[in-house]
Scaffold this motif. Structure first.
Motif, mmCIF file in Angstrom:
data_model
loop_
_atom_site.group_PDB
_atom_site.id
_atom_site.type_symbol
_atom_site.label_atom_id
_atom_site.label_comp_id
_atom_site.label_asym_id
_atom_site.label_seq_id
_atom_site.Cartn_x
_atom_site.Cartn_y
_atom_site.Cartn_z
ATOM 1 N N GLU A 112 29.932 7.172 -27.646
ATOM 2 C CA GLU A 112 30.516 6.265 -28.631
ATOM 3 C C GLU A 112 30.729 6.912 -29.992
ATOM 4 N N SER A 113 30.452 8.184 -30.087
ATOM 5 C CA SER A 113 30.549 8.840 -31.388
ATOM 6 C C SER A 113 32.008 9.062 -31.784
ATOM 7 N N GLY A 114 32.229 9.097 -33.077
ATOM 8 C CA GLY A 114 33.559 9.389 -33.592
ATOM 9 C C GLY A 114 34.414 8.135 -33.675
ATOM 10 N N HIS A 115 35.476 8.232 -34.440
ATOM 11 C CA HIS A 115 36.297 7.032 -34.660
ATOM 12 C C HIS A 115 37.050 6.659 -33.392
ATOM 13 N N GLY A 117 36.426 6.899 -29.405
ATOM 14 C CA GLY A 117 35.407 7.227 -28.415
ATOM 15 C C GLY A 117 35.903 8.237 -27.401
ATOM 16 N N LEU A 118 34.944 8.842 -26.732
ATOM 17 C CA LEU A 118 35.262 9.835 -25.720
ATOM 18 C C LEU A 118 36.030 9.188 -24.580
ATOM 19 N N ARG A 119 35.602 8.024 -24.205
ATOM 20 C CA ARG A 119 36.277 7.294 -23.127
ATOM 21 C C ARG A 119 37.747 7.096 -23.431
ATOM 22 N N ASP A 120 38.020 6.636 -24.636
ATOM 23 C CA ASP A 120 39.409 6.353 -24.998
ATOM 24 C C ASP A 120 40.264 7.607 -24.899
ATOM 25 N N THR A 121 39.686 8.739 -25.267
ATOM 26 C CA THR A 121 40.437 9.983 -25.207
ATOM 27 C C THR A 121 40.753 10.383 -23.768
ATOM 28 N N SER A 122 39.943 9.892 -22.830
ATOM 29 C CA SER A 122 40.179 10.254 -21.435
ATOM 30 C C SER A 122 41.175 9.320 -20.764
ATOM 31 N N LEU A 123 41.505 8.235 -21.430
ATOM 32 C CA LEU A 123 42.353 7.231 -20.780
ATOM 33 C C LEU A 123 43.758 7.727 -20.421
ATOM 34 N N PRO A 124 44.456 8.468 -21.300
ATOM 35 C CA PRO A 124 45.794 8.942 -20.916
ATOM 36 C C PRO A 124 45.790 9.708 -19.604
ATOM 37 N N LEU A 125 44.769 10.520 -19.414
ATOM 38 C CA LEU A 125 44.678 11.287 -18.175
ATOM 39 C C LEU A 125 44.527 10.354 -16.979
ATOM 40 N N PHE A 126 43.681 9.347 -17.138
ATOM 41 C CA PHE A 126 43.477 8.420 -16.030
ATOM 42 C C PHE A 126 44.742 7.596 -15.774
ATOM 43 N N ARG A 127 45.433 7.270 -16.831
ATOM 44 C CA ARG A 127 46.670 6.514 -16.662
ATOM 45 C C ARG A 127 47.694 7.345 -15.878
ATOM 46 N N LEU A 128 47.757 8.624 -16.213
ATOM 47 C CA LEU A 128 48.647 9.527 -15.486
ATOM 48 C C LEU A 128 48.316 9.507 -14.004
ATOM 49 N N LEU A 129 47.034 9.592 -13.720
ATOM 50 C CA LEU A 129 46.599 9.575 -12.326
ATOM 51 C C LEU A 129 46.964 8.259 -11.655
ATOM 52 N N THR A 130 46.718 7.168 -12.359
ATOM 53 C CA THR A 130 47.009 5.856 -11.775
ATOM 54 C C THR A 130 48.489 5.693 -11.479
#
Lengths: 192, 192
Positions: A112-115, A117-130
């Motif tokens: 949850e660190s940073g403005h 989150g780490l999760r949010d930064t990984s979302l584009p990649l997952f969206r690409l996969l989806t």
DNA sequence: GCTGGTAGTAGACGGTGTCTACTCATCCTG
DNA sequence: CAGGATGAGTAGACACCGTCTACTACCAGC
């Protein structure tokens, strides 16, 4: 060292290099500061906490991985199923060649660190996969998001366990190609 | 605190409790020693290094997980495919309810510590999985070891990414049941 | 009764992350 | 053009950590 690079960016860059070259145990706050040529208190102006700096380095890894994936897909072409194979290969290559970075990217304690989150930064990649799964999946039965999630989990597990060394020992293989093939076939059906 | 329990076992036990209750960041060598009621130098007689103690705690986790799996299988019964579903459920439950323990069990930096490596301790569990897959797999095409490896990787990935939180966010699900179902079906065919 | 090894103590050392007081340059304002 | 406020980085302290070493009880065997 780029000329006009703020200390903030320099810390992320130097920390990333340190991580890639000497592994996760080397990226202490003080060592990063030392390599960046500043005192150990300096990072605090930009990252209130060591974890926040690490989190920024991890996010850097996600954007890099996403970039690699996109350019590999643009270069390789092919049908959605073939593109998924390309994407999977990029993912496993990244995990194998940049182990420390990959490890950091999925550490729980800096989620949850940073403005952003780490999760949010990984979302584009997952969206690409989806998106690719939505085009490539053989049956309408499980929703694309479920298949994509299961497939991502499978890739992640292969990367993790492979680096961990257990799959080598248990299956006797020397590279995860067979596992990757079985995984893609299982979730997407046989290659065209 | 059991009466005649050697310090070695007590350290493993206390460390494990500390890990389960307060997470991976709490299991410092000194804190474990404190909770065990000995000085911070005492553990060194049994574990030359902090990592070796952590490794022993992780191995303890593997044997516990293996025990849970075996007893759940004995209790549930059913055909091999159903038993694999049970095994998978036990695995995911363990990862979800004992996160710190699970995390420690797959840490890269304590792989080779101790007289029996962490990998070796995980082998019985993998062998169990492989045996069940050999009985349950639908097609002879990928060898049982490959299917078992891919399936284990998939389970591991689900556990990891689920705890990480990305799958919740990406798929919108509230528990990984759908992912587990899709995974089992993908690798083993539909349930009987 | 002495001796030798075993189990645990206690203190030192260098390293770490965090916090706080400080310097120093730069810029804005009067 | 002087002066105060602000921002960037320094330097030292603090508590904690893992490791190492010297020391002390204690207990078994000769």
């Amino acid at each position: 060292m780029q000329a006009d690079e703020g200390l903030r960016d320099r810390l992320i860059r130097v920390g990333g290099e340190l991580l890639d070259n000497e592994g996760p145990s080397a990226v202490s706050l003080r060592e990063i500061a030392r390599r960046a040529g500043v005192s150990h208190g300096a990072p605090r102006r930009y990252f209130p906490t060591h974890l926040e700096l690490l989190s920024a380095i991890a996010r850097d890894g996600f954007t890099d991985l996403t970039t690699r994936a996109n350019s590999a897909l643009a270069e390789a072409g092919g049908n959605p199923r073939a593109q998924l194979a390309t994407l999977a290969q990029v993912y496993l290559d990244f995990a194998a060649t940049r182990r420390g970075r990959y490890e950091l990217m999925f550490r729980h304690d800096l989620l949850e660190s940073g403005h952003l989150g780490l999760r949010d930064t990984s979302l584009p990649l997952f969206r690409l996969l989806t998106d690719l799964v939505a085009q490539a999946r053989p049956a309408p039965e499980p929703p694309a998001q479920v298949t994509a999630g299961a497939l991502w989990a499978n890739l992640h597990g292969i990367a993790q366990l492979w680096n961990w060394g257990s799959l080598t020992l248990a299956t006797g293989a020397t590279d995860p190609a067979a596992l990757l093939d079985a995984t893609l076939t299982a979730h997407l059906g046989p290659a065209a």
